[in-house]
Design an enzyme around this catalytic site. Structure first.
Site, mmCIF file in Angstrom:
data_model
loop_
_atom_site.group_PDB
_atom_site.id
_atom_site.type_symbol
_atom_site.label_atom_id
_atom_site.label_comp_id
_atom_site.label_asym_id
_atom_site.label_seq_id
_atom_site.Cartn_x
_atom_site.Cartn_y
_atom_site.Cartn_z
ATOM 1 N N LYS A 197 -22.834 0.124 38.881
ATOM 2 C CA LYS A 197 -22.638 -0.548 37.642
ATOM 3 C C LYS A 197 -21.492 0.353 37.251
ATOM 4 O O LYS A 197 -20.861 1.320 37.751
ATOM 5 C CB LYS A 197 -23.717 -0.189 36.729
ATOM 6 C CG LYS A 197 -24.150 1.358 36.738
ATOM 7 C CD LYS A 197 -25.546 1.375 35.908
ATOM 8 C CE LYS A 197 -25.690 3.007 35.721
ATOM 9 N NZ LYS A 197 -26.935 3.216 34.771
ATOM 10 N N ARG A 204 -36.907 3.005 26.865
ATOM 11 C CA ARG A 204 -35.677 2.233 26.779
ATOM 12 C C ARG A 204 -35.961 0.601 27.382
ATOM 13 O O ARG A 204 -35.976 -0.205 26.520
ATOM 14 C CB ARG A 204 -34.720 2.760 27.628
ATOM 15 C CG ARG A 204 -33.298 2.512 27.483
ATOM 16 C CD ARG A 204 -32.446 3.438 28.472
ATOM 17 N NE ARG A 204 -32.367 3.465 29.637
ATOM 18 C CZ ARG A 204 -31.757 4.067 30.493
ATOM 19 N NH1 ARG A 204 -30.613 4.786 30.222
ATOM 20 N NH2 ARG A 204 -32.059 3.751 31.823
ATOM 21 N N TYR A 246 -0.886 16.201 16.604
ATOM 22 C CA TYR A 246 -1.278 15.740 15.306
ATOM 23 C C TYR A 246 -2.007 16.795 14.471
ATOM 24 O O TYR A 246 -2.953 17.234 14.895
ATOM 25 C CB TYR A 246 -2.074 14.575 15.525
ATOM 26 C CG TYR A 246 -1.530 13.178 16.098
ATOM 27 C CD1 TYR A 246 -0.880 12.655 15.129
ATOM 28 C CD2 TYR A 246 -1.783 12.857 17.410
ATOM 29 C CE1 TYR A 246 0.114 11.242 15.627
ATOM 30 C CE2 TYR A 246 -0.941 11.553 17.846
ATOM 31 C CZ TYR A 246 -0.142 10.868 16.880
ATOM 32 O OH TYR A 246 0.531 9.744 17.127
ATOM 33 N N MET A 306 -3.179 9.274 22.135
ATOM 34 C CA MET A 306 -3.435 8.100 22.858
ATOM 35 C C MET A 306 -2.771 8.013 24.324
ATOM 36 O O MET A 306 -3.332 7.616 25.340
ATOM 37 C CB MET A 306 -2.917 6.702 22.218
ATOM 38 C CG MET A 306 -3.084 5.575 22.816
ATOM 39 S SD MET A 306 -2.540 4.025 21.916
ATOM 40 C CE MET A 306 -3.652 3.968 20.495
#
Length: 376
Positions: free
Chosen positions: A43, A141, A264, A317
């Site tokens: 998966k 779940r 930043y 980013m």
């Protein structure tokens, strides 16, 4: 020569190397350890390394069963494994029976509603493979309550027979913690479930479950994370071979003085004169922003010439800044490659530096990397 100097890597900021031979070796080791058939959980794009190459390599090695999360993933797996049994863990979405029949797939049924819909679809004359039945023994779940599963098993005819169940399964909640009492409770609960379905294959073991003392293997195991090099025995040496390596290129090197704020919002301040390198990789490439290293908290790191160098400031980013003051000068220069995953920076170390787990690191691997598959 830097690996970024080759034509196939030019234009990419990072290189992801996937060792398919190690993937196959890990599967074989777990299969041998369990002493029974081992499936492969592929998966999340095979935990980030790519469904198609992973399934192709494992199927060639003899893996006959695969588990995915979504129907779309199952269709991709079927395209490269025409004879395999492919289970969809997230269950039967409404009105999708036709797609399961078309692609010869098996849903993992986890509710009465799913059982009824699948049974009705089969009774309409559809030609489908046997489905799996998921009984929830701890996670709360997906899956039937244990009592529901036992009640259905006692019905000699009815929805279970109509649904054509070929596998009954459950999922561990804490198998990586050997002394967690939940494991013993789940093992006991599932033993009762498996016994209630005579003649039906059973599956309980996930990656860490292979290392739980005294836990039955049943007929099928479902390793995932460990196949890709993740450690199924946290706190102990990793018995698995590493599968993934990640390198990024240094774009620029500069020296800064004490008191210089970096990145930043200036979240990291140089305590003295430091040599900094900016690398071509960021959170858009799947490296978590939580790996930022600030004045208040530690974060991730890279290997530069074999020296572990901390990130400084915020992971942005497309870029990360690292402190290469202690690295060899010949390794800390423009165009050189630094290691983000590999060597002492295994998945667990990278996950810890990013305040997460190795699973998230793997499954977040970005699409912008130059990808190289080696070993097979």
């Amino acid at each position: 020569m830097s690996p970024f100097d080759t034509p196939e890597n030019a234009g990419h900021g990072a290189i992801l190397t996937v060792d398919l031979a190690a993937l196959v070796a890990n599967w074989r080791m777990l299969k041998q350890r369990a002493g029974t058939e081992a499936a492969a959980v592929v998966k999340a794009n095979a935990y980030g390394i790519g469904i198609e190459p992973a399934v192709t390599a494992l199927a060639k090695a003899g893996c006959k069963s695969f588990f995915v999360a979504h129907l779309s993933e199952a269709i991709r797996a079927r395209a490269v494994a025409p004879d395999a049994t492919i289970y969809v863990l997230n269950g039967l979405a409404p009105e999708t029976g036709g797609a399961y029949a078309e692609h010869d797939l098996s849903p993992v049924l986890g509710s009465h509603e799913e059982l009824l819909e699948w049974a009705g679809f089969r009774q309409s004359g559809a030609k489908v493979r046997p489905a799996a039945l998921h009984v929830d023994t701890a996670m709360n779940r997906l899956g039937l309550w244990p009592g529901e599963g036992l009640d259905l098993a006692r019905e000699k005819s009815g929805v279970i027979a109509a649904a054509g169940i070929g596998l009954v399964m459950s999922h561990f909640a804490a198998s990586e913690v050997i002394d967690d009492p939940a494991n013993a409770r789940q093992i006991s609960a599932f033993a009762e479930i498996a016994a209630a379905f005579p003649g039906v294959s059973a599956s309980l073991l996930n990656s860490s479950g292979h290392f739980l003392p005294g836990c039955p293997s049943y007929q099928l195991t479902r390793p995932g994370y460990a196949l890709y090099g993740g450690n199924p025995t946290p706190g102990k040496p990793n018995p698995m071979q590493p599968v993934v390596g990640l390198e990024a290129q240094i774009l620029q090197v500069r020296e800064v003085e004490a008191g210089t704020q970096v990145g930043y919002n200036g979240t990291w301040t140089a305590k003295g004169r430091r040599k900094l390198a900016t690398i071509c990789l960021g959170y858009a490439d799947g490296y978590p922003r939580n790996a930022s290293w600030t004045d208040r908290s530690q974060g991730g790191s890279a290997l530069v010439g074999g020296v572990r160098c901390p990130f400084v400031g915020t992971v942005s980013m497309d870029l990360i800044i690292i402190d290469v003051s202690e690295a060899p000068a010949e390794a800390a220069k423009r165009g050189s490659a630094v290691t983000l995953i590999g060597g002492e920076l295994d998945l667990e170390a990278v996950g810890a530096g990013a305040k997460t787990i190795g699973y998230e690191i793997l499954t977040s691997l970005g699409r912008r990397h130059a990808r190289h598959y080696v070993g097979l």
